[in-house]
Motif scaffolding. Structure first.
Motif, PDB file in Angstrom:
ATOM      1  N   ALA A 217      59.594   3.137  18.503  1.00 16.74           N
ATOM      2  CA  ALA A 217      58.743   4.326  18.619  1.00 16.74           C
ATOM      3  C   ALA A 217      57.822   4.186  19.820  1.00 16.74           C
ATOM      4  O   ALA A 217      57.595   5.142  20.570  1.00 16.74           O
ATOM      5  N   GLY A 218      57.307   2.986  20.043  1.00 14.32           N
ATOM      6  CA  GLY A 218      56.458   2.743  21.217  1.00 14.32           C
ATOM      7  C   GLY A 218      57.234   2.936  22.509  1.00 14.32           C
ATOM      8  O   GLY A 218      56.738   3.533  23.468  1.00 14.32           O
ATOM      9  N   GLY A 219      58.469   2.447  22.533  1.00 15.90           N
ATOM     10  CA  GLY A 219      59.314   2.648  23.719  1.00 15.90           C
ATOM     11  C   GLY A 219      59.585   4.116  23.965  1.00 15.90           C
ATOM     12  O   GLY A 219      59.565   4.591  25.106  1.00 15.90           O
ATOM     13  N   GLY A 220      59.831   4.851  22.871  1.00 15.97           N
ATOM     14  CA  GLY A 220      60.064   6.300  22.993  1.00 15.97           C
ATOM     15  C   GLY A 220      58.830   7.017  23.515  1.00 15.97           C
ATOM     16  O   GLY A 220      58.932   7.923  24.345  1.00 15.97           O
ATOM     17  N   LEU A 221      57.657   6.621  23.051  1.00 16.70           N
ATOM     18  CA  LEU A 221      56.410   7.237  23.533  1.00 16.70           C
ATOM     19  C   LEU A 221      56.180   6.947  25.018  1.00 16.70           C
ATOM     20  O   LEU A 221      55.717   7.820  25.760  1.00 16.70           O
ATOM     21  N   ILE A 222      56.507   5.739  25.443  1.00 18.01           N
ATOM     22  CA  ILE A 222      56.365   5.403  26.866  1.00 18.01           C
ATOM     23  C   ILE A 222      57.296   6.265  27.707  1.00 18.01           C
ATOM     24  O   ILE A 222      56.899   6.799  28.753  1.00 18.01           O
ATOM     25  N   MET A 223      58.530   6.459  27.270  1.00 14.22           N
ATOM     26  CA  MET A 223      59.470   7.312  28.014  1.00 14.22           C
ATOM     27  C   MET A 223      58.988   8.765  28.037  1.00 14.22           C
ATOM     28  O   MET A 223      59.048   9.429  29.075  1.00 14.22           O
ATOM     29  N   PHE A 224      58.513   9.256  26.911  1.00 10.92           N
ATOM     30  CA  PHE A 224      57.997  10.620  26.833  1.00 10.92           C
ATOM     31  C   PHE A 224      56.791  10.793  27.765  1.00 10.92           C
ATOM     32  O   PHE A 224      56.678  11.796  28.477  1.00 10.92           O
ATOM     33  N   GLY A 225      55.903   9.808  27.785  1.00 13.02           N
ATOM     34  CA  GLY A 225      54.743   9.850  28.684  1.00 13.02           C
ATOM     35  C   GLY A 225      55.158   9.847  30.141  1.00 13.02           C
ATOM     36  O   GLY A 225      54.541  10.519  30.974  1.00 13.02           O
ATOM     37  N   SER A 226      56.190   9.105  30.466  1.00 14.59           N
ATOM     38  CA  SER A 226      56.692   9.072  31.845  1.00 14.59           C
ATOM     39  C   SER A 226      57.213  10.438  32.268  1.00 14.59           C
ATOM     40  O   SER A 226      56.962  10.895  33.381  1.00 14.59           O
TER      41      SER A 226
ATOM     42  N   PRO B 244      60.197  -9.055  13.434  1.00 15.07           N
ATOM     43  CA  PRO B 244      60.586  -8.931  12.022  1.00 15.07           C
ATOM     44  C   PRO B 244      61.321  -7.614  11.784  1.00 15.07           C
ATOM     45  O   PRO B 244      61.114  -6.624  12.492  1.00 15.07           O
ATOM     46  N   ASP B 245      62.174  -7.577  10.780  1.00 22.03           N
ATOM     47  CA  ASP B 245      62.997  -6.403  10.498  1.00 22.03           C
ATOM     48  C   ASP B 245      62.171  -5.150  10.249  1.00 22.03           C
ATOM     49  O   ASP B 245      62.574  -4.053  10.622  1.00 22.03           O
ATOM     50  N   ASP B 246      61.009  -5.281   9.677  1.00 13.75           N
ATOM     51  CA  ASP B 246      60.205  -4.100   9.371  1.00 13.75           C
ATOM     52  C   ASP B 246      59.384  -3.616  10.565  1.00 13.75           C
ATOM     53  O   ASP B 246      58.680  -2.630  10.481  1.00 13.75           O
ATOM     54  N   GLU B 247      59.457  -4.288  11.715  1.00 13.63           N
ATOM     55  CA  GLU B 247      58.693  -3.908  12.908  1.00 13.63           C
ATOM     56  C   GLU B 247      59.535  -3.140  13.939  1.00 13.63           C
ATOM     57  O   GLU B 247      58.995  -2.642  14.915  1.00 13.63           O
TER      58      GLU B 247
ATOM     59  N   LYS C  34      58.339   0.462  14.781  1.00 13.79           N
ATOM     60  CA  LYS C  34      57.148   0.545  15.642  1.00 13.79           C
ATOM     61  C   LYS C  34      57.497   0.242  17.100  1.00 13.79           C
ATOM     62  O   LYS C  34      57.029   0.901  18.022  1.00 13.79           O
ATOM     63  N   VAL C  35      58.328  -0.765  17.311  1.00  9.23           N
ATOM     64  CA  VAL C  35      58.704  -1.162  18.671  1.00  9.23           C
ATOM     65  C   VAL C  35      59.457  -0.040  19.373  1.00  9.23           C
ATOM     66  O   VAL C  35      59.131   0.342  20.502  1.00  9.23           O
TER      67      VAL C  35
END
Length: 117
Positions: A21-30, A12-15, A18-19
């Protein structure tokens, strides 16, 4: 590619926030884990070079044939591995008089043929 496209289309457009931001957090964690592992390897005393040497020291010299090294490179690599194994054995207290005798024999053999280099 069509599966990825349909997955993105089903969000959905409002999600999207979150999606991504989650990808960015995974890259930052890596990136953080890479830095942390690098720190652990370097703080281990000998650093990355010793880690690589230890990996090769546990292998047989027969595996050097498959690496495509020239005769000189193979000889140099074998000498480095012998020196590393000696260092490791001395540190562990397992270096024996027999090992020292073998080392001296190798040195004498090398000196005997050094005139032909």
């Amino acid at each position: 590619i069509s599966t990825i496209d349909s997955d993105i289309a089903s969000i959905p457009d409002d999600e999207f926030r979150k999606v991504f931001a989650g990808g960015g957090l995974i890259m930052f964690g890596s990136v953080l884990s890479t830095i942390f592992v690098g720190f652990l390897v370097e703080s281990g005393g000998g650093g990355y070079a010793d880690l690589v040497a230890e990996t090769y020291a546990e292998q047989d010299f027969d595996s050097l044939d498959s690496m495509g090294l020239s005769a000189d490179q193979k000889k140099e690599t074998e000498e480095m591995l012998r020196a590393f194994r000696e260092k490791k054995m001395r540190k562990a207290g397992t270096w024996t008089a027999e090992d020292e005798e073998k080392k001296q024999q190798l040195i004498e053999e090398k000196d005997m043929f050094s005139d032909y280099d």
